[in-house]
Design a protein around this motif. Structure first.
Motif, mmCIF file in Angstrom:
data_model
loop_
_atom_site.group_PDB
_atom_site.id
_atom_site.type_symbol
_atom_site.label_atom_id
_atom_site.label_comp_id
_atom_site.label_asym_id
_atom_site.label_seq_id
_atom_site.Cartn_x
_atom_site.Cartn_y
_atom_site.Cartn_z
ATOM 1 N N THR A 1 -44.575 -36.987 -39.204
ATOM 2 C CA THR A 1 -44.134 -37.230 -37.826
ATOM 3 C C THR A 1 -42.861 -36.446 -37.523
ATOM 4 N N LEU A 2 -41.903 -36.468 -38.420
ATOM 5 C CA LEU A 2 -40.649 -35.752 -38.188
ATOM 6 C C LEU A 2 -40.865 -34.246 -38.201
ATOM 7 N N HIS A 3 -41.771 -33.771 -39.007
ATOM 8 C CA HIS A 3 -42.118 -32.341 -38.963
ATOM 9 C C HIS A 3 -42.712 -31.975 -37.604
ATOM 10 N N LEU A 4 -43.634 -32.795 -37.113
ATOM 11 C CA LEU A 4 -44.259 -32.507 -35.820
ATOM 12 C C LEU A 4 -43.239 -32.570 -34.683
ATOM 13 N N LEU A 5 -42.294 -33.482 -34.747
ATOM 14 C CA LEU A 5 -41.266 -33.560 -33.704
ATOM 15 C C LEU A 5 -40.363 -32.332 -33.737
ATOM 16 N N LEU B 1 -68.398 -39.790 -49.955
ATOM 17 C CA LEU B 1 -67.061 -39.541 -49.430
ATOM 18 C C LEU B 1 -67.058 -39.652 -47.915
ATOM 19 N N VAL B 2 -66.076 -40.388 -47.390
ATOM 20 C CA VAL B 2 -65.771 -40.418 -45.960
ATOM 21 C C VAL B 2 -64.317 -39.983 -45.833
ATOM 22 N N SER B 3 -64.055 -38.995 -44.975
ATOM 23 C CA SER B 3 -62.704 -38.451 -44.868
ATOM 24 C C SER B 3 -62.113 -38.706 -43.483
ATOM 25 N N PRO B 4 -61.105 -39.585 -43.382
ATOM 26 C CA PRO B 4 -60.409 -39.730 -42.101
ATOM 27 C C PRO B 4 -59.836 -38.404 -41.602
ATOM 28 N N TYR B 5 -59.410 -37.538 -42.497
ATOM 29 C CA TYR B 5 -58.833 -36.253 -42.089
ATOM 30 C C TYR B 5 -59.826 -35.449 -41.254
ATOM 31 N N THR B 6 -61.074 -35.351 -41.686
ATOM 32 C CA THR B 6 -62.049 -34.568 -40.932
ATOM 33 C C THR B 6 -62.582 -35.344 -39.729
ATOM 34 N N LEU B 7 -62.745 -36.665 -39.847
ATOM 35 C CA LEU B 7 -63.167 -37.456 -38.697
ATOM 36 C C LEU B 7 -62.163 -37.345 -37.549
ATOM 37 N N HIS B 8 -60.886 -37.348 -37.889
ATOM 38 C CA HIS B 8 -59.839 -37.307 -36.871
ATOM 39 C C HIS B 8 -59.711 -35.951 -36.196
ATOM 40 N N ARG B 9 -60.388 -34.949 -36.726
ATOM 41 C CA ARG B 9 -60.324 -33.602 -36.137
ATOM 42 C C ARG B 9 -61.682 -33.148 -35.606
ATOM 43 N N ASP B 10 -62.555 -34.080 -35.361
ATOM 44 C CA ASP B 10 -63.878 -33.753 -34.840
ATOM 45 C C ASP B 10 -63.768 -33.493 -33.333
ATOM 46 N N PRO B 11 -64.079 -32.283 -32.866
ATOM 47 C CA PRO B 11 -63.899 -31.951 -31.442
ATOM 48 C C PRO B 11 -64.803 -32.744 -30.508
ATOM 49 N N ARG B 12 -65.852 -33.370 -31.030
ATOM 50 C CA ARG B 12 -66.704 -34.187 -30.170
ATOM 51 C C ARG B 12 -65.968 -35.432 -29.680
ATOM 52 N N PHE B 13 -64.984 -35.872 -30.451
ATOM 53 C CA PHE B 13 -64.276 -37.104 -30.112
ATOM 54 C C PHE B 13 -62.808 -36.868 -29.798
ATOM 55 N N TRP B 14 -62.299 -35.682 -30.153
ATOM 56 C CA TRP B 14 -60.891 -35.361 -29.958
ATOM 57 C C TRP B 14 -60.786 -33.958 -29.357
ATOM 58 N N PRO B 15 -60.706 -33.826 -28.041
ATOM 59 C CA PRO B 15 -60.558 -32.491 -27.428
ATOM 60 C C PRO B 15 -59.343 -31.776 -28.004
ATOM 61 N N PRO C 1 -58.693 -30.685 -31.077
ATOM 62 C CA PRO C 1 -58.326 -31.632 -32.145
ATOM 63 C C PRO C 1 -57.124 -31.218 -32.972
ATOM 64 N N ASP C 2 -56.793 -29.939 -33.039
ATOM 65 C CA ASP C 2 -55.658 -29.498 -33.848
ATOM 66 C C ASP C 2 -54.334 -29.568 -33.082
ATOM 67 N N ARG C 3 -54.389 -29.941 -31.814
ATOM 68 C CA ARG C 3 -53.172 -29.997 -31.000
ATOM 69 C C ARG C 3 -52.513 -31.362 -31.127
ATOM 70 N N PHE C 4 -51.193 -31.365 -31.289
ATOM 71 C CA PHE C 4 -50.410 -32.601 -31.361
ATOM 72 C C PHE C 4 -50.179 -33.115 -29.954
ATOM 73 N N ASP C 5 -50.783 -34.246 -29.616
ATOM 74 C CA ASP C 5 -50.705 -34.787 -28.260
ATOM 75 C C ASP C 5 -50.646 -36.311 -28.313
#
Length: 451
Positions: free
Chosen positions: A275-279, A352-366, A368-372
């Protein structure tokens, strides 16, 4: 239990000839292995890695099936199984009846009512952190992960053990050695005997002995004085004392405390680091967090009720955990054959289920690599599946410390950003290191400036 009535299919993936190459990639870049496989083969794929085959599922519906709907069919998997040689049978690695008993013992200490009462302890440790960081204003870089580790261990000591873990100054390094060994067990699939005197295995054995000494001292101090008899330490002492074999009870107590402290401090320290890196990379977001903290807190330390006013700060933490979830991988082993999303999963399969890849799926996160952080603010579009966002896991093994982790992350972030601004060191790239949690390689050196 199946998710479809259609004939089950075999998961796509590379041939067995790729096993050695993929094992090398797993050792070198586990995130690239996961992301690359999903990008090439889709929501369900099969990867031969060494002598194993990994079954990867990357859709919210598939995650829900494995982690919740049919959770009884899946036990802890690759990585956590191998970490047992380093961590023992703590809550993170145990199974079946033992896990259920351990969870039952620990769960009451994490009830919302008790966590709310711990806000003062979190604020006190946050104030100590800010004071330490303030001492670095105008000087050279400070290794942020060390400061955050001291914070999170201090919070765990106060809130769960009724103890001062600052009395053990080397404990953070010892936990790092234990985690390094646990990940070595994963990368080698536990094929290297622990008695071989490799440098990191020697460090691990020394760290393990020191941590056992810490546990013994904490228990002895608890027996010598009165305290909160409902904290985790007291509850574990009572539970393990009922073992018919005292040696088994001592081993259980040691495993539980080492695992609880390792997992508890590492995940929150990683979340705050990212979080502090992103800020630092998004000064306009830092400014909003600073202004909100100044407006809500003024010049006082926070209390639990301030969470209701720190709404944007909470959104920032949630978005940081979307991009860099502390629990980046949820490994399971199928007890019996299953069908997930129409794909056949054999008994004994490593799933294996990966929150990292689920959280970057463009179908659910327009984008996805942008910090918003706006994705999580009130009124934001939340028309996405529940299991598209699982930073604390899901199902029966949902993280027991999630409420304490969020309380700590939000209050401490507000305290830091109200008073200070942290800047990365030029020329020092920030690289994700997927260990037991998703941490930053090299400890994130930063310079400290007044807000």
């Amino acid at each position: 239990m199946t998710t479809t009535t259609a004939p089950a299919r075999t998961l796509p993936g590379p041939s067995r000839a790729a096993a050695v190459r993929l094992l090398m990639l797993m050792n070198r870049d586990r995130l690239a292995l996961m992301s690359g496989a999903i990008g090439r083969y889709g929501d369900a794929c099969r990867l031969p890695v060494g002598h194993k085959t990994l079954y990867i599922f990357n859709h919210p519906a598939y995650a829900k099936h494995v982690l919740a709907d049919n959770a009884d069919n899946y036990r802890k998997g690759i990585g956590l199984v191998h970490a047992r040689r380093a961590l023992g049978d703590g809550l993170l690695t145990s199974e079946g009846r033992l896990w259920r008993e351990q969870r039952k013992v620990i769960q009451p200490a994490f009830q919302s009512r008790r966590i709310a009462q711990q806000a003062d302890a979190v604020a006190a440790e946050g104030a100590r952190l800010v004071d330490r960081l303030r001492g670095h204003v105008g000087s050279g870089p400070v290794r942020l992960v060390d400061e955050l580790t001291s914070l999170t261990l201090g919070v765990l000591g106060r809130t769960l053990l009724d103890a001062d873990l600052h009395a053990f100054p080397d404990i953070g390094g010892d936990f790092a050695a234990v985690q390094d060994q646990a990940m070595f067990e994963l990368s080698t699939l536990s094929m290297v005997p622990m008695w071989i005197p490799l440098p990191h295995q020697v460090r691990f054995r020394r760290a393990r002995r020191r941590l056992e000494g810490v546990v013994d001292r904490l228990v002895a101090e608890r027996h010598s004085r009165s305290g909160d008899d409902e904290d985790v330490l007291s509850r574990l002492i009572r539970s393990t004392s009922r073992e018919s074999d005292p040696a088994v009870g001592r081993a259980r107590l040691r495993d539980e405390l080492v695992t609880l402290l390792l997992a508890g401090h590492e995940t929150t320290a990683s979340t705050l680091s990212w979080t502090l890196h992103l800020l630092d990379k998004h000064p306009e977001v830092w400014r909003r967090v600073h202004d909100e903290a100044a407006g809500v807190l003024g010049d006082r330390v926070p209390v639990h009720g301030d969470l209701h006013g720190l709404t944007y700060t909470t959104s920032v933490i949630q978005e940081a955990m979307r991009l860099y979830p502390p629990v980046w991988l949820l490994p399971r082993i199928a007890n019996d054959a299953d069908v997930v999303g129409g794909f056949r999963v054999p008994a004994g399969a490593d799933v294996l289920v990966s929150p990292y890849t689920l959280h970057r799926d463009p179908r659910f996160w327009p984008e996805p690599d942008r910090f918003d952080p706006g994705r999580f603010t009130a009124g934001a579009d939340t028309d996405r599946p529940r299991y598209a966002y699982i930073p604390f896991g899901a199902g029966p093994r949902f993280c027991v410390g999630s409420h304490l982790g969020m309380l700590e992350a939000v209050l401490v972030l507000a305290m830091i950003c109200r008073d200070l601004r942290l800047a990365g060191v030029p020329g020092r790239p920030v690289v994700a290191e997927p260990m037991l949690s998703l941490r930053i390689r090299g400890g994130l050196p930063v310079t400290v400036h007044r807000a």
